[in-house]
Design a protein around this motif. Structure first.
Motif, mmCIF file in Angstrom:
data_model
loop_
_atom_site.group_PDB
_atom_site.id
_atom_site.type_symbol
_atom_site.label_atom_id
_atom_site.label_comp_id
_atom_site.label_asym_id
_atom_site.label_seq_id
_atom_site.Cartn_x
_atom_site.Cartn_y
_atom_site.Cartn_z
ATOM 1 N N ASP A 1 -6.496 -6.411 7.096
ATOM 2 C CA ASP A 1 -6.663 -5.118 6.617
ATOM 3 C C ASP A 1 -5.745 -3.952 7.362
ATOM 4 N N GLU A 2 -5.387 -4.055 8.575
ATOM 5 C CA GLU A 2 -4.624 -3.246 9.299
ATOM 6 C C GLU A 2 -2.992 -3.412 8.821
ATOM 7 N N GLY A 3 -2.632 -4.671 8.677
ATOM 8 C CA GLY A 3 -1.362 -4.792 8.242
ATOM 9 C C GLY A 3 -1.171 -4.267 6.812
ATOM 10 N N ASP B 1 8.829 -6.540 9.297
ATOM 11 C CA ASP B 1 8.473 -7.706 10.311
ATOM 12 C C ASP B 1 7.499 -6.983 11.126
ATOM 13 N N GLU B 2 7.147 -5.859 11.569
ATOM 14 C CA GLU B 2 6.234 -5.085 12.309
ATOM 15 C C GLU B 2 4.957 -5.209 11.381
ATOM 16 N N GLY B 3 5.003 -5.014 10.020
ATOM 17 C CA GLY B 3 3.863 -5.022 9.264
ATOM 18 C C GLY B 3 3.355 -6.603 9.187
ATOM 19 N N PHE C 1 2.390 -13.413 -2.740
ATOM 20 C CA PHE C 1 3.189 -14.408 -3.438
ATOM 21 C C PHE C 1 4.512 -14.733 -3.094
ATOM 22 N N CYS C 2 5.132 -13.990 -2.822
ATOM 23 C CA CYS C 2 6.469 -14.158 -2.570
ATOM 24 C C CYS C 2 6.902 -13.832 -0.841
ATOM 25 N N THR C 3 5.731 -13.793 -0.129
ATOM 26 C CA THR C 3 6.229 -13.917 1.266
ATOM 27 C C THR C 3 5.824 -15.232 2.044
ATOM 28 N N ARG C 4 6.484 -15.684 2.884
ATOM 29 C CA ARG C 4 6.026 -16.688 3.629
ATOM 30 C C ARG C 4 5.741 -16.494 5.274
ATOM 31 N N THR C 5 5.901 -15.222 5.482
ATOM 32 C CA THR C 5 5.703 -14.855 6.976
ATOM 33 C C THR C 5 4.250 -14.734 7.373
ATOM 34 N N LEU C 6 3.334 -14.408 6.378
ATOM 35 C CA LEU C 6 1.894 -14.433 6.671
ATOM 36 C C LEU C 6 1.010 -15.714 7.190
ATOM 37 N N SER D 1 1.171 2.746 4.412
ATOM 38 C CA SER D 1 1.577 4.052 5.346
ATOM 39 C C SER D 1 3.106 4.085 5.077
ATOM 40 N N LYS D 2 3.753 3.366 5.096
ATOM 41 C CA LYS D 2 5.276 3.297 5.065
ATOM 42 C C LYS D 2 5.836 3.523 3.892
ATOM 43 N N GLY D 3 4.996 3.354 2.897
ATOM 44 C CA GLY D 3 5.543 3.173 1.479
ATOM 45 C C GLY D 3 6.280 2.036 1.083
ATOM 46 N N ILE D 4 5.929 1.040 1.449
ATOM 47 C CA ILE D 4 6.575 -0.206 1.261
ATOM 48 C C ILE D 4 5.756 -0.961 0.085
ATOM 49 N N LEU D 5 4.401 -0.453 0.077
ATOM 50 C CA LEU D 5 3.328 -1.209 -0.994
ATOM 51 C C LEU D 5 2.596 -0.129 -1.572
#
Length: 319
Positions: free
Chosen positions: A151-153, A140-142, A175-180, A159-163
């Protein structure tokens, strides 16, 4: 004579309703007897241990104060099913009452994957102390960071190892996200053409009618507000992808990526023409067929006519 008939009728009505002198007294006397009988009956019931109205009201009030069922008293499967309908905010509030139930990892894992369908961390062995609730807060923060600065997102997610730092992984995440935010996403994809290439290949347009496929494409990758190089790039990539997904149809219709490109541009212009309130004289079906076949001669008249009908009935392809 008319007033005399009116008085007779009025007297008969009053006598019928019991409002004559004798009738009124009789009715009033009956009402008092009835009231006394009811009070005596209630007194006898209370004296004999019958229904106690005060007790009933007190019991009802105590039940209302209970408010809701305690989920801890239900089977775990039923409790988790009920909590699975809550969003993140409500689930945090529920954890104040049912801490063990609302903090269950399966619930937060479901929330993460229903909002962000793909993350690189999903396919890795979780590190020590990993929590899906904590991951939800980071995602949510990202997302908020991306909507302020793309770019910062993306750097935050990495940096958190999420991507992973890979165009394909970033494309799958988008492609799989609708919050952007789609405006920020459009700016990011315009700068990162490598991510755009991988994002286009994730679409499957097999057996889709051309205008419907174009609508689906622009739902994920929003078209710019003005014509330019970026719009031409999007249509070019879409045309090649549509032909790759439908090779048999392309051979049957005799279409090439260049012909599909012309059709897509014609559909966008037709959409603007038919939906814009500023255009007074709308393009007719015959005019659209003539103009389109002039640019792409191998296309059948019936096929172009079906394209026009689709836009006329459903609406803009890039709305």
């Amino acid at each position: 004579m008319g007033q005399g008939l009116w008085r007779v009728a009025r007297n008969q009505q009053l006598q019928h309703q019991g409002y004559s002198g004798q009738g009124y007294l009789t009715r009033e006397h009956g009402r008092r007897i009835t009231t006394n009988n009811v009070s005596n009956t209630n007194h006898r019931k209370q004296a004999q241990g019958g229904i106690d109205i005060y007790h009933l009201l007190k019991t009802r009030k105590s039940k209302e104060q209970e408010g809701f069922i305690n989920l801890e008293m239900l089977p775990p499967e039923l409790s988790f099913t009920i909590l699975s309908y809550l969003n993140a905010t409500d689930l945090c509030l529920a954890s104040c009452v049912w801490q063990d139930l609302a903090n269950d990892e399966l619930l937060w894992q479901g929330l993460c994957k229903s909002t962000w369908g793909h993350c690189s961390i999903y396919n890795k062995n979780p590190p020590l102390g990993f929590s899906f609730r904590k991951l939800y807060m980071q995602l949510d923060e990202g997302s908020l960071t991306f909507n302020a600065n793309p770019d910062e997102g993306v750097n935050y997610f990495m940096s958190k190892g999420i991507l992973d730092d890979s165009p394909k992984e970033i494309a799958k995440f988008i492609f799989c996200t609708r919050t952007l935010n789609w405006k920020k996403l459009r700016i990011y994809l315009d700068e990162r053409r490598d991510v755009l290439d991988d994002l286009v290949t994730l679409h499957n347009f097999r057996n889709q009618f051309l205008p419907n496929a174009l609508r689906e494409f622009f739902r994920h990758i929003h078209a710019p507000e003005e014509r330019g190089e970026y719009l031409e790039t999007l249509i070019t990539k879409f045309s090649h992808r549509f032909c790759a997904c439908n090779p048999d149809l392309m051979r049957e219709l005799g279409l090439s990526p260049d012909a599909v490109y012309v059709l897509c541009y014609s559909l966008i212009l037709l959409s603007i023409d038919l939906t814009s309130p500023h255009v007074k004289n709308k393009m007719s079906k015959r005019e659209f067929i003539r103009n389109t076949r002039r640019a792409a001669q191998n296309i059948s008249e019936d096929f172009v006519g079906h394209l026009y009908d689709n836009i006329y009935l459903i609406g803009h392809v890039a709305a």
